[in-house]
Structures are given as C-alpha cells and as structure tokens.
Design a protein around this motif. Structure first.
Motif, PDB file in Angstrom:
ATOM      1  N   ASN A   7      66.640  79.780  39.431  1.00 48.78           N
ATOM      2  CA  ASN A   7      67.344  80.601  38.448  1.00 48.78           C
ATOM      3  C   ASN A   7      67.904  79.745  37.305  1.00 48.78           C
ATOM      4  O   ASN A   7      69.112  79.628  37.105  1.00 48.78           O
ATOM      5  N   VAL A   8      66.980  79.163  36.570  1.00 50.03           N
ATOM      6  CA  VAL A   8      67.307  78.245  35.477  1.00 50.03           C
ATOM      7  C   VAL A   8      66.790  78.834  34.173  1.00 50.03           C
ATOM      8  O   VAL A   8      65.669  79.347  34.113  1.00 50.03           O
ATOM      9  N   ARG A   9      67.603  78.766  33.135  1.00 50.94           N
ATOM     10  CA  ARG A   9      67.140  79.178  31.803  1.00 50.94           C
ATOM     11  C   ARG A   9      67.114  77.951  30.901  1.00 50.94           C
ATOM     12  O   ARG A   9      68.122  77.264  30.727  1.00 50.94           O
ATOM     13  N   LEU A  10      65.950  77.679  30.340  1.00 54.19           N
ATOM     14  CA  LEU A  10      65.768  76.548  29.436  1.00 54.19           C
ATOM     15  C   LEU A  10      65.852  77.031  27.992  1.00 54.19           C
ATOM     16  O   LEU A  10      65.187  78.009  27.619  1.00 54.19           O
ATOM     17  N   HIS A  11      66.654  76.354  27.188  1.00 57.13           N
ATOM     18  CA  HIS A  11      66.761  76.651  25.759  1.00 57.13           C
ATOM     19  C   HIS A  11      66.309  75.432  24.969  1.00 57.13           C
ATOM     20  O   HIS A  11      66.565  74.290  25.367  1.00 57.13           O
ATOM     21  N   TRP A  12      65.641  75.661  23.848  1.00 57.14           N
ATOM     22  CA  TRP A  12      65.299  74.556  22.950  1.00 57.14           C
ATOM     23  C   TRP A  12      65.581  74.950  21.510  1.00 57.14           C
ATOM     24  O   TRP A  12      65.691  76.121  21.167  1.00 57.14           O
ATOM     25  N   ASN A  13      65.722  73.923  20.676  1.00 59.66           N
ATOM     26  CA  ASN A  13      66.073  74.161  19.276  1.00 59.66           C
ATOM     27  C   ASN A  13      64.830  74.151  18.390  1.00 59.66           C
ATOM     28  O   ASN A  13      63.706  73.994  18.861  1.00 59.66           O
ATOM     29  N   GLU A  14      65.063  74.291  17.076  1.00 58.48           N
ATOM     30  CA  GLU A  14      63.945  74.364  16.141  1.00 58.48           C
ATOM     31  C   GLU A  14      63.189  73.051  16.012  1.00 58.48           C
ATOM     32  O   GLU A  14      62.080  73.006  15.470  1.00 58.48           O
ATOM     33  N   HIS A  15      63.769  71.972  16.526  1.00 55.81           N
ATOM     34  CA  HIS A  15      63.103  70.670  16.499  1.00 55.81           C
ATOM     35  C   HIS A  15      62.252  70.419  17.745  1.00 55.81           C
ATOM     36  O   HIS A  15      61.634  69.363  17.873  1.00 55.81           O
ATOM     37  N   GLY A  16      62.253  71.387  18.663  1.00 54.12           N
ATOM     38  CA  GLY A  16      61.452  71.241  19.873  1.00 54.12           C
ATOM     39  C   GLY A  16      62.131  70.447  20.967  1.00 54.12           C
ATOM     40  O   GLY A  16      61.471  70.001  21.913  1.00 54.12           O
ATOM     41  N   GLU A  17      63.448  70.293  20.890  1.00 53.94           N
ATOM     42  CA  GLU A  17      64.202  69.558  21.910  1.00 53.94           C
ATOM     43  C   GLU A  17      64.950  70.539  22.799  1.00 53.94           C
ATOM     44  O   GLU A  17      65.490  71.553  22.315  1.00 53.94           O
ATOM     45  N   VAL A  49      51.359  76.418  28.812  1.00 56.71           N
ATOM     46  CA  VAL A  49      51.869  75.110  28.421  1.00 56.71           C
ATOM     47  C   VAL A  49      52.583  75.237  27.080  1.00 56.71           C
ATOM     48  O   VAL A  49      52.077  75.878  26.143  1.00 56.71           O
ATOM     49  N   TYR A  50      53.762  74.597  27.001  1.00 54.89           N
ATOM     50  CA  TYR A  50      54.534  74.505  25.769  1.00 54.89           C
ATOM     51  C   TYR A  50      54.705  73.028  25.424  1.00 54.89           C
ATOM     52  O   TYR A  50      54.990  72.209  26.304  1.00 54.89           O
ATOM     53  N   VAL A  51      54.538  72.696  24.159  1.00 57.91           N
ATOM     54  CA  VAL A  51      54.786  71.337  23.693  1.00 57.91           C
ATOM     55  C   VAL A  51      55.776  71.411  22.538  1.00 57.91           C
ATOM     56  O   VAL A  51      55.536  72.101  21.546  1.00 57.91           O
ATOM     57  N   GLY A  52      56.902  70.724  22.696  1.00 57.27           N
ATOM     58  CA  GLY A  52      57.952  70.835  21.696  1.00 57.27           C
ATOM     59  C   GLY A  52      58.389  72.276  21.500  1.00 57.27           C
ATOM     60  O   GLY A  52      58.734  72.693  20.386  1.00 57.27           O
ATOM     61  N   GLY A  53      58.373  73.053  22.575  1.00 55.15           N
ATOM     62  CA  GLY A  53      58.790  74.450  22.517  1.00 55.15           C
ATOM     63  C   GLY A  53      57.754  75.411  21.980  1.00 55.15           C
ATOM     64  O   GLY A  53      57.973  76.624  21.994  1.00 55.15           O
ATOM     65  N   GLN A  54      56.608  74.917  21.515  1.00 53.58           N
ATOM     66  CA  GLN A  54      55.549  75.775  20.983  1.00 53.58           C
ATOM     67  C   GLN A  54      54.490  76.003  22.057  1.00 53.58           C
ATOM     68  O   GLN A  54      53.964  75.044  22.638  1.00 53.58           O
ATOM     69  N   GLN A  55      54.162  77.258  22.303  1.00 51.31           N
ATOM     70  CA  GLN A  55      53.150  77.541  23.309  1.00 51.31           C
ATOM     71  C   GLN A  55      51.770  77.180  22.765  1.00 51.31           C
ATOM     72  O   GLN A  55      51.383  77.587  21.665  1.00 51.31           O
ATOM     73  N   VAL A  56      51.022  76.402  23.532  1.00 48.86           N
ATOM     74  CA  VAL A  56      49.676  75.978  23.125  1.00 48.86           C
ATOM     75  C   VAL A  56      48.613  76.445  24.111  1.00 48.86           C
ATOM     76  O   VAL A  56      47.428  76.485  23.768  1.00 48.86           O
ATOM     77  N   VAL A  57      49.015  76.765  25.330  1.00 46.39           N
ATOM     78  CA  VAL A  57      48.095  77.292  26.342  1.00 46.39           C
ATOM     79  C   VAL A  57      48.704  78.569  26.913  1.00 46.39           C
ATOM     80  O   VAL A  57      49.893  78.589  27.268  1.00 46.39           O
ATOM     81  N   GLN A  58      47.903  79.614  26.975  1.00 46.05           N
ATOM     82  CA  GLN A  58      48.342  80.892  27.535  1.00 46.05           C
ATOM     83  C   GLN A  58      47.278  81.403  28.489  1.00 46.05           C
ATOM     84  O   GLN A  58      46.095  81.472  28.137  1.00 46.05           O
ATOM     85  N   ASP A  59      47.712  81.728  29.695  1.00 45.98           N
ATOM     86  CA  ASP A  59      46.790  82.228  30.725  1.00 45.98           C
ATOM     87  C   ASP A  59      45.592  81.291  30.903  1.00 45.98           C
ATOM     88  O   ASP A  59      44.445  81.729  31.054  1.00 45.98           O
ATOM     89  N   GLY A  60      45.865  79.996  30.887  1.00 48.28           N
ATOM     90  CA  GLY A  60      44.842  78.993  31.156  1.00 48.28           C
ATOM     91  C   GLY A  60      43.934  78.666  29.993  1.00 48.28           C
ATOM     92  O   GLY A  60      43.030  77.836  30.140  1.00 48.28           O
ATOM     93  N   LYS A  61      44.162  79.250  28.841  1.00 51.39           N
ATOM     94  CA  LYS A  61      43.277  79.041  27.696  1.00 51.39           C
ATOM     95  C   LYS A  61      44.072  78.492  26.516  1.00 51.39           C
ATOM     96  O   LYS A  61      45.150  79.002  26.188  1.00 51.39           O
ATOM     97  N   HIS A  62      43.529  77.458  25.874  1.00 48.35           N
ATOM     98  CA  HIS A  62      44.179  76.932  24.679  1.00 48.35           C
ATOM     99  C   HIS A  62      44.086  77.972  23.568  1.00 48.35           C
ATOM    100  O   HIS A  62      43.060  78.647  23.398  1.00 48.35           O
ATOM    101  N   LEU A  63      45.160  78.113  22.801  1.00 53.24           N
ATOM    102  CA  LEU A  63      45.220  79.178  21.804  1.00 53.24           C
ATOM    103  C   LEU A  63      44.209  78.991  20.679  1.00 53.24           C
ATOM    104  O   LEU A  63      43.876  79.956  19.984  1.00 53.24           O
ATOM    105  N   ARG A  64      43.714  77.767  20.474  1.00 56.39           N
ATOM    106  CA  ARG A  64      42.701  77.526  19.434  1.00 56.39           C
ATOM    107  C   ARG A  64      41.380  77.057  20.070  1.00 56.39           C
ATOM    108  O   ARG A  64      40.586  76.366  19.436  1.00 56.39           O
ATOM    109  N   GLN A  65      41.158  77.468  21.288  1.00 54.17           N
ATOM    110  CA  GLN A  65      40.037  76.941  22.061  1.00 54.17           C
ATOM    111  C   GLN A  65      38.687  77.260  21.418  1.00 54.17           C
ATOM    112  O   GLN A  65      37.796  76.402  21.377  1.00 54.17           O
TER     113      GLN A  65
END
Length: 457
Positions: A18-28, A424-440
């Motif tokens: 039961n953890v909530r992760l928050h990140w800022n606009e810089h991806g931290e 997968v999220y990198v610097g808070g930006q999602q790059v993989v969704q449901d096992g597929k890269h968003l620009r695959q």
C-alpha cells in the motif's frame, strides 16, 4: 499522471504494501506515501499496480552489436574463440552509418525497456567514418546513440571510448580497427562536444577501452581532466590470452596493473574481470569499484566464469550488462550469473549472504545498486530524490498468481521464459504499456530497413 499506487513496492528496505509513489515534473520521486489507501476519482480508481520495482541499469552496452546477434554462430575451420568473433565484429562495424546506428540503438533500447532495463551505460567506440576520419561533427555517432535513447525514453550514460593501440606495448592499430582510432585529446574533445547533451536523462563519462588499447599514462590524463563525479569504465581480464599478454608485457596481471596505478575508486566499472586471482578479487572489492558482469555475452564468447562467491564474501559491488546483446533481458543475465556458478561449483543457491538468503532478491538488489553506481546517476531505488524509473510486473501472469511478495523476485528470475514486465516508466514517463513499447512500430520499421540494407552487403 504524476503518481502510481502500488499494492506492493520494492523499497530500499524491502517489500512494502500500500505505497503511493509521487514524482515531479523533472522525473524525480518527490514523495512516497506508506500505508496509503487506494483512491477513487469519480467512478474510476487512480492508476495502480500490484508489483512495482525499481528499473534495472544495463551497465555495459555496445549498441551496434545488436544488429549482428545470431549471425556469428557457425563453426570455423579451426577453434573458434573471442578473437575469431572479434574479427567478424570488426568487419561488420566498418559498414554502419550514423543513420543505421541510431536505428539499431533505438531497436535495442526499446527491447531492453520492454524487459525491465530503464538505463544503459553505452561503451561507445564507433566514432569515425568508414575511412577512419572524424565526421564534420566529430561526436555525430555518439549523438545518434543519444538520440536513440531519447527516442525510446531510455536513460543513458554515454561513455566515449579511448582506443589507441592494438595490443600491449602500444602496438599500432590494425586497418580494420580504423573506425575506433582515438587519442586522449580527441576523447576529451568528444566529451566536451557532448556536454550540451547532459540532462536528467543523459550523463557523459569516459571509457578507456582496455589496457591493451590504452596506456596507463593516457588513462591518467583522462581521469585528471574528467569532472570528479563522472563514471569511468574499462574492459579488463576478459580472456586468458589478455592476462598472459599483460604479464608478458608488464610482469603483472591486468587487474593488478590497473589497481597498482592508484586510479581505481568508486567511479570505476571494471567490465568482465573474468580471470582474477584471489588478491585481485580482494583488490576490486576494497577499491569500491563495480564489477560489470555480462553473463550472456561471456557465455556466448566463451570467456569464462567470474569468481562471484569470493567477491561477494569480500563485499564487492557488481552489476549486469547485456554487452553484445545476444540477450536484452536482465532476468537472463541474473539467472545465468547464478547458474554459471552452480555449474562451476556443482552446488545450488550460490549468490546470497547471511542477511539475504533469497538468491533472486540478492541478485536483483545488488545489481540495482551496482548498476546505479556505474551509471553515475541517481537510480536503482524507489526513494525520494531518485529517478522515477519504475517497472510493473504482470500480475495476471500465472507465475504470479496468489504469490507472496517474498517469492516474487525468485519466481521472476528463475521460473519460465515469459517476459513478466507489463509497464515501464522512465523519469516518470510511461514508455512501455502492456508489454509493448509505445513507439515500437516505427522503431521496428526503421530497424527492419536498416537490417535489409546491412544484410545485402
């Protein structure tokens, strides 16, 4: 979206619920709520996941070699080895253009992201054009690889490689090594040219290729000129032939020679370090450097086994890399790191300590720490101030059905070959969704065109 609710998250102190992760606009990561409750917004719940982990750093990559994976598995007339493979790699490297290296690196990084790597240390030595001269923009090849990282969302530590000699004793480079040829001054100029590329997602360090290809005096020059926080990587003691040649030249083994220089500290990553004696194992551990273990490539090339149990006992730090990219999966690197030791020692459950007896947990968490250190970036922990590099496992997969958190990493690493990474999220930006890269689709199309061209040569 700047937050993610995790029913179970791997925090620095272990699994928490039961953890909530928050990140800022810089991806931290800016806040981590404990014992949080899932919140509804109207008729929908907030973004949530069952199993959330820090992303893994891939601490050793030659991106262009992804394009030749699977193309060297044919027996020659004599005994095949690392050295015969290297000759094939050189011939292949002579043809790659800047446009092609970007397409290859983008394909590689998308694959790595889909398997749970969120950062890469790019050991980049393909600097020059096919004739062996610098491009109009001397750093163009490195810039293209960084552009591939930006295209895919991969965090990157770019490591321009110093490659001056063919072997110990400052022997002249061979003609088929002409695209790698650089001196210390040129590498420092490349680093300066890449300074404008540095940001929260991009670091720039340096990599003397090896003690075969760079002299100790050159390495001293690089270290003295490089800002103190930047990472330094080097290939070392990968093959017994290299060890024997170093002894013949200097009277010392490669790791012994490097440690005796007094240069090695926590900034360093010693890649492979396969052939060590007991003193060298202790020396690397005592220096605070990271051992960069690339199990699938070391197996593919017949390098040998790293001395993992003694290194762990000495408190040594290590991480994993995919190197020549016969695999793009951190699971496979970690699995075969352990399995190699089991085969070598004819035992089970080798990687662990009194404090952490679960092999998967020990391997994953140790590789997170070592990879982050080798990258020179704040990675590898779900902790405030660190990058929001996050991997979500597929809780719908049968392997994770009804599982206890204490068994997740062992199951992920040691059970089956399905990719269990969902998002997968990198610097808070999602790059993989449901096992597929968003620009695959676009990445694969460019890679396919590149490979059709290369295979037609």
């Amino acid at each position: 979206m700047n937050s993610l609710y995790a029913h179970h998250a791997l925090l620095p102190q272990g699994w928490a619920s039961n953890v909530r992760l928050h990140w800022n606009e810089h991806g931290e990561l800016s806040q981590i709520e404990h014992d949080a409750s899932l919140q509804a917004h109207g008729h929908e719940y907030e973004q949530q996941a069952q199993w959330v982990l820090p992303g893994m750093s891939n601490l050793h990559s030659h991106a262009f070699q992804r394009a030749m994976a699977g193309m060297t598995e044919m027996a020659g007339e004599g005994k095949d080895s690392f050295w015969t493979w290297r000759d094939l790699m050189y011939r292949y490297a002579l043809h790659i253009t800047p446009e092609q290296i970007q397409a290859i690196a983008a394909q590689l990084y998308a694959e790595c992201l889909r398997h749970g790597y969120t950062a890469v240390c790019e050991f980049h030595y393909l600097h020059l054009n096919q004739e062996g001269s610098f491009y109009v923009r001397p750093a163009e090849m490195a810039e293209r690889v960084i552009a591939a990282a930006e295209q895919t969302g991969m965090g990157i530590s770019m490591l321009p490689v110093l490659y001056s000699y063919a072997d110990f004793g400052e022997q002249a480079l061979r003609h088929d090594q002409r695209r790698f040829s650089t001196n210390a001054e040129e590498i420092l100029q490349l680093i300066a040219a890449l300074e404008c590329k540095r940001n929260a997602q991009v670091e720039v360090g340096v990599a003397p290729h090896s003690l075969r290809a760079a002299s100790i005096s050159q390495i001293r020059e690089l270290v003295a000129a490089l800002p103190v926080e930047r990472p330094i990587h080097i290939h070392i003691a990968e093959q017994q032939k290299e060890v024997d040649a170093c002894i013949a030249y200097s009277g010392k083994r490669p790791v012994e020679l490097l440690l005796d220089s007094g240069l090695v500290n926590q900034r360093w990553c010693l890649v492979h370090a396969t052939h060590l004696n007991k003193a060298e194992v202790q020396g690397i551990a005592a220096s605070g450097a990271v051992a960069g273990i690339c199990t699938t490539t070391e197996g593919n090339l017949g390098d040998g086994f790293f001395d993992l149990p003694d290194y762990i006992a000495a408190g040594g730090r290590f991480g994993i890399g995919s190197d020549s990219h016969v695999s793009q999966s951190p699971v496979e690197e970690l699995r075969w790191l352990e399995y190699g030791q089991r085969l070598r020692l004819q035992g089970r459950n080798i990687a662990g300590t009194q404090a952490q007896r679960k092999v998967g947990d020990f391997l994953y968490q140790a590789a997170l720490q070592g990879g982050a250190q080798a990258s020179g970036r704040k990675l590898g922990q779900l902790k405030v101030g660190y990058r929001a590099d996050i991997v979500v496992l597929d809780d719908a997969h049968p392997n994770l059905a009804g599982i206890n958190s204490t068994d997740v990493l062992n199951t992920w690493i040691f059970a089956g070959n399905d990719n269990l990474v969902r998002d997968v999220y990198v610097g808070g930006q999602q790059v993989v969704q449901d096992g597929k890269h968003l620009r695959q689709a676009e990445i694969q199309a460019a890679y396919g065109e590149c490979m059709r061209s290369l295979r037609a040569l």
